[in-house]
Design an enzyme around this catalytic site. Structure first.
Site, short mmCIF file in Angstrom:
data_model
loop_
_atom_site.label_atom_id
_atom_site.label_comp_id
_atom_site.label_asym_id
_atom_site.label_seq_id
_atom_site.Cartn_x
_atom_site.Cartn_y
_atom_site.Cartn_z
NE ARG A 13 -1.78 18.27 -41.96
CZ ARG A 13 -2.45 17.53 -42.84
NH1 ARG A 13 -3.27 18.07 -43.72
NH2 ARG A 13 -2.32 16.21 -42.83
N GLY A 24 -15.33 18.98 -52.05
CA GLY A 24 -15.91 17.72 -52.48
C GLY A 24 -15.40 17.26 -53.83
CD GLU A 57 -18.02 11.38 -57.89
OE1 GLU A 57 -18.42 12.48 -58.29
OE2 GLU A 57 -18.17 10.31 -58.52
CB SER A 91 -6.39 6.95 -57.28
OG SER A 91 -5.97 6.62 -55.98
CB CYS A 101 -7.33 22.72 -54.93
SG CYS A 101 -8.20 24.02 -55.83
CB ALA A 157 -4.14 20.10 -49.79
CD GLU A 202 -5.58 16.26 -49.69
OE1 GLU A 202 -5.92 16.26 -50.89
OE2 GLU A 202 -6.22 16.83 -48.82
#
Length: 417
Positions: free
Chosen positions: A116, A156, A159, A164, A271, A275, A396
């Site tokens: 997934r 990307g 980092e 967060s 984005c 997700a 995420e």
């Protein structure tokens, strides 16, 4: 005047007969399939059948070996199903509904979170960024091949020192004539070492050049000098998945490599919201797999002369697991309908991600207790899902971040700092 006679009902008038309820289905105890259209069901069943054929027979071995062999072939097959960027329109994308995309995520994660994740990063992060913020030339160049699975993408943002709080990112993009030059590192990047293109977010220089210190998105083709994507190994979660570091050492890109429509953090965060929505559904797939394993085991495993499913404590566990599983699926469906209606807010996605991943982990842990010692064996999917969900819990957006999103929405007070 004589008293009126009592009215008599017409002979043809009969009390309506109650509709006969269908039999109770342990796999769908709330009858949630009634909420789905024939097309929804067809998409769900197609993805489920593909996962049963191409993933489930092999994934325990992939997980044990810590690799995802044939990932490019799997991507092409998923492209053939229309599962890559499936809720996007045009450029070879399926244009499916949000609910249909969610159902696909559920079925894929019921097989494995790594599969997934491959689809989510491809469609909801890399393709979504290009589709929403890219130029027409960028869309035409990348999206058809990505929708077909011929080109894999990665995203990307995270980092080594900034997860967060992406506003503190250290990756820099400076102007050099008409070019951009990128320097920095990204970490925990799904698909990184197999990607043909990376969507990389960087802070631009503030010397008066375009962007003036804003965070911008850049399309970095694989093979660009100075760009590498070493794979991260020694993982104990998402082992059947490609996870990489992105290294950008003076990577020179043409001026048109920047996504023109994304300026600031709103771009990458939108984005991530897309997700996260897939995770709301997908986490319930992992939970369903564990629940089904526990239910089957409880029906067949005998102790003290009878199946353990006949004992009250085991039934209590199964009932609680079923309760949270199907509440979570109902929540995912509700959010999907809101997304399809253009009414889904970011706070509502945080609501779903926080609840469903947390409950999925609890379902996995409870299922493990039903299976006893067998619960830690890769002969069963439970421990694999449980360890995978430890990654899903934090990527995420960690649980704490989603709690703060909801806290701010409820109180009107920002507690992030």
């Amino acid at each position: 005047m004589s008293a009126p006679s009592a009215a008599k009902p017409p002979s043809a008038a009969k009390a309506p007969s109650a509709a006969k309820a269908p039999p109770f289905d342990p796999g769908d105890p709330l009858g949630l399939d009634d909420l789905l259209t024939p097309e929804d069901l067809a998409i769900r069943d197609t993805v489920r059948a593909w996962a049963a054929d191409r993933v489930l027979p092999y994934v325990a071995d992939w997980y044990e070996r810590g690799e995802l062999p044939g990932v490019r072939e799997l991507a092409r097959e998923l492209g053939g199903l229309g599962a890559l960027g499936m809720s996007l329109t045009g450029y070879g994308c399926a244009g499916a509904s949000a609910v249909q995309y969610g159902l696909a995520c559920l079925e894929l994660e019921a097989a494995d979170s790594g599969i997934r994740s491959l689809v989510s990063v491809q469609g909801s992060l890399a393709m979504y960024a290009i589709h929403r913020y890219g130029s027409e030339e960028q869309k035409e160049r990348w999206l058809p091949a990505m929708a077909a699975g011929e080109t894999i993408g990665c995203f990307g943002l995270t980092e080594p020192d900034h997860g967060s709080d992406p506003s503190g990112m250290c990756t820099r993009a400076r102007r050099d004539g008409g070019d951009w030059v990128l320097t920095g590192r990204k970490m925990w990047i799904t698909n990184g070492s197999v990607a043909g293109v990376a969507v990389v977010w960087a802070r631009t220089d503030d010397d008066g050049g375009e962007g003036g210190g804003d965070i911008r998105g850049f399309l970095v083709p694989a093979g660009t000098p100075g760009f590498s994507a070493p794979e991260i190994i020694h993982k104990w979660s998402l082992r059947a998945s490609v996870t990489s570091e992105l290294v950008l050492d003076e990577v020179r890109l043409p001026g048109d490599a920047v996504l023109p429509g994304a300026v600031g953090l709103r771009g990458p965060l939108s984005c991530l919201g897309h997700a996260r929505y897939g995770i709301v559904w997908g986490s319930m797939g992992a939970a369903r797999s564990c629940f089904e394993s526990a239910l089957q085991y409880a029906r067949t495993r005998e102790q003290f002369g009878r199946p353990i499913g006949g004992f009250q404590l085991t039934q209590a566990k199964l009932a609680d697991m079923a309760l949270e599983l199907h509440k979570g699926i109902l929540l995912a469906h509700h959010l999907g309908r809101r997304m399809d209606a253009g009414r889904l807010r970011a706070e509502q996605v945080s609501f779903g991600k926080l609840n469903n991943v947390r409950e999925a982990i609890e379902i996995c842990r409870t299922a493990r207790t039903v299976l006893g010692a067998n619960g830690i064996s890769l002969e069963y999917p439970v421990m694999r899902h449980a360890t995978n969900l430890e990654s899903v819990l934090t990527y995420e957006g960690t649980s704490e971040m989603h709690q703060l999103v909801l806290g701010k929405a409820l109180t009107g007070l920002d507690a992030f700092r």
